[in-house]
Design an enzyme around this catalytic site. Sequence first.
Site, PDB file in Angstrom:
ATOM      1  N   HIS A 163       0.841  -1.200   0.000  1.00  0.00           N
ATOM      2  CA  HIS A 163       0.000   0.000   0.000  1.00  0.00           C
ATOM      3  C   HIS A 163       0.869   1.241   0.000  1.00  0.00           C
ATOM      4  O   HIS A 163       2.037   1.200   0.376  1.00  0.00           O
ATOM      5  CB  HIS A 163      -0.933   0.004   1.208  1.00  0.00           C
ATOM      6  CG  HIS A 163      -0.233  -0.019   2.532  1.00  0.00           C
ATOM      7  ND1 HIS A 163       0.276  -1.175   3.078  1.00  0.00           N
ATOM      8  CD2 HIS A 163       0.057   0.958   3.422  1.00  0.00           C
ATOM      9  CE1 HIS A 163       0.835  -0.913   4.236  1.00  0.00           C
ATOM     10  NE2 HIS A 163       0.728   0.385   4.472  1.00  0.00           N
ATOM     11  N   CYS A 197       1.824   3.658  12.064  1.00  0.00           N
ATOM     12  CA  CYS A 197       2.767   3.184  11.056  1.00  0.00           C
ATOM     13  C   CYS A 197       3.049   4.325  10.088  1.00  0.00           C
ATOM     14  O   CYS A 197       2.348   5.333  10.097  1.00  0.00           O
ATOM     15  CB  CYS A 197       2.216   1.958  10.317  1.00  0.00           C
ATOM     16  SG  CYS A 197       0.745   2.287   9.318  1.00  0.00           S
TER      17      CYS A 197
END
Length: 739
Positions: free
Chosen positions: A65, A243
């Site tokens: 991603h 993250c």
Amino acid sequence: MSDMITADLVDLDLAAGTKEEAARSLAERLVRLGRVTDLDGFLADVAAREAQMPTGLDGGIGIPHCRSAHVTEPTLAFGRSGPGIDFGAPDGPADLIFLIAAPSGADDAHLTILSSLARRLMDPAFTSALRTTTSPAGAAALIRGDEEPQPAPSPSTGTGSTAPQAPAAGSAKSADPAAADAAEVSEPVEAPEPAGSAPGTGTDTGTDTGTGVRQGAGEPEGDSGDSGDGPPAPFRVVAVTSCPTGIAHTYMAAEALEHAGRDAGVDVAVETQGSAGFTRLAPGVIAAADAVILAHDVPVREKERFAGKPTVDVGVKAGINRAPQLIAEARDKAARGEVTAPVPADGGEAPGGEGPGGGAPVDRAGEPGDGYGTRLRTWLMSGVSYMVPFVAAGGLLIALGFAIGGYAVDKAPSVAEHFAWGQADSWAALMFQTGALAFGFLIPVLAGYIAYGMADRPGLVPGFVGGAVALTIDAGFLGGLAAGLIAGGIVRAIQRVRVPGPLRGIMPVVVIPLVSSAIVGFLMFLVIGKPIASLQSALTDWLSGLSGANAVVLGVILGLMMCFDLGGPLNKVAYAFAIGGLADPNEGSLKVMAAVMAAGMVPPLAMALATVVRGRLFTKAERENGKAAWVLGASFITEGAIPFAAADPLRVVPSAMVGGAVTGALSMLFECTLRAPHGGVWVIPLIGNPLLYLVAVLAGTLVSAALVILLKGHARRTPAPAPDAGEPGETHEKVTVAA
């Protein structure tokens, strides 16, 4: 999510052998639907995200991603691989691959929907349904949430209507992620007053408060009920997950921790600091917590809120893969009374201005699941990262002092006693003496922050003391490394000792600094310091005597190391070796510094040159990056080549290494020297044999550029294998990007 994934974006028979091939195959579907405008540019962004941290997860899931300027709207593509594809997960290949594409300016609502998908990936019923569906339309409907999967069989003792369904299994925040995570708020949201527990539901009947706080079982003291005869209050944990991209791992870690908490009878409240902002945990919830879990790969925002509590600090993937162990570790730390990140006595901010226990760039001792080599590298890089600013400031000032005042400037009297405002020699002496003082901190800072990387703030005092001892006994750079590791190890050992309750408060500020500093001083002065000093002296003599073939071989090795990972750990090892020699400079160490900087300039300069000479071999984004790479390479910022290496590592990295080896060897052969630890072409006046130095850099740049052009040209001329039947229109040539 109806517009995010359709049957056209599902491939139930994904034919790919590597993660790069899988990303390309799924991305081509995005291009065909107009969701991605530049295939190669988008794949470069995916590869850059993958380079930060592997996106494989336990349970056979891969989630490549990224956010990218080449994405027109938030989109999901799903592929299912029979043999599985390696995405770096500890338990093996992934058979379920989700490619998540988000625009650079994606709105919070879309990002929240993506985070909702990330949470559902932790539901076994959801992943099981995706593995068994036979229809692309059915898979798309499952992912959109139009169809609910059948609950997976569970060994739990709960039966009938009392067992929660998978998507709403009492999760603290999964009930409505849009409400909880959509935007950052300026004030903390307080948990509502408890309405009382439903009879017979125990500790798993909390309701969502909108802040990650489960009402009922997880409420602080003071709820209704029998205070003396009722069941004991559950162990309470607050957690933060984050993250780099803030799309997937953040929310999956939150879901995993909440599930693990329910299984262990622990009340867990999670704050997800994702791309869609974050809703702060209420102060009362934090105050009532027994322990803290920080699962993050970017600094935790407002970390000072969790000061003074037992804390487990790990990477975000540990939150996903080892959630039950993290819960157990938090309980153990609380039982031992290990209080980390203490609040300063004056209640103010901790050093660095980031609050108590603030977000230091390197503030973890390595994850327990990591190998010793990985953790050792993390600790050493902690010390080096804090040392480099002292090197840059001190080294450049020393070099400027020599440039202005000549090589006798080191014999000048103290400027505190004699300074003539109108004389250049006095200004040169001022620069030299200030730089020398800054350089004097190198070894203590290196040792102190290695210990800090191992044991957090309690490691600073013994680390600095050990580094100062290494400086005193002439143990040099090697002594600093040893002192930092010893200090960190001693503090970690002391922290594991159980102590009586009354002593816990003074452990971080009195007992640990006192005991650890005494032990480190004893070991460095009387046991290992002198042998290390002898080794350091031998290394210095060896560098001083470098000449001929030996010097050239060392130049080749250093050049290869500087260009292998383009600013990564191996690059930093070579750089640290060079600047360690500047602390006690001689002819050999100055040659090493020159070779290291020259080789480090080559990769970005070579990529910039290649984009000019054969621009058609590079994407538009790479050609734009090439313009910036000229300046980055000239300034000795090796990281300027990372975008090219991330997109095509098999051709870019070997090319860069060959050019770096050539430059390192030539710099040594030409006996170039350098007193400045940084600066690139901007410190050419401070380089010995500057014209030959530029020849060495130019030669390596030409070799690397020619090699990368040759490799890319050959790959472009190689035709791609025939496409599978049923995928018409794929007649493109093989290669351009291999992430």
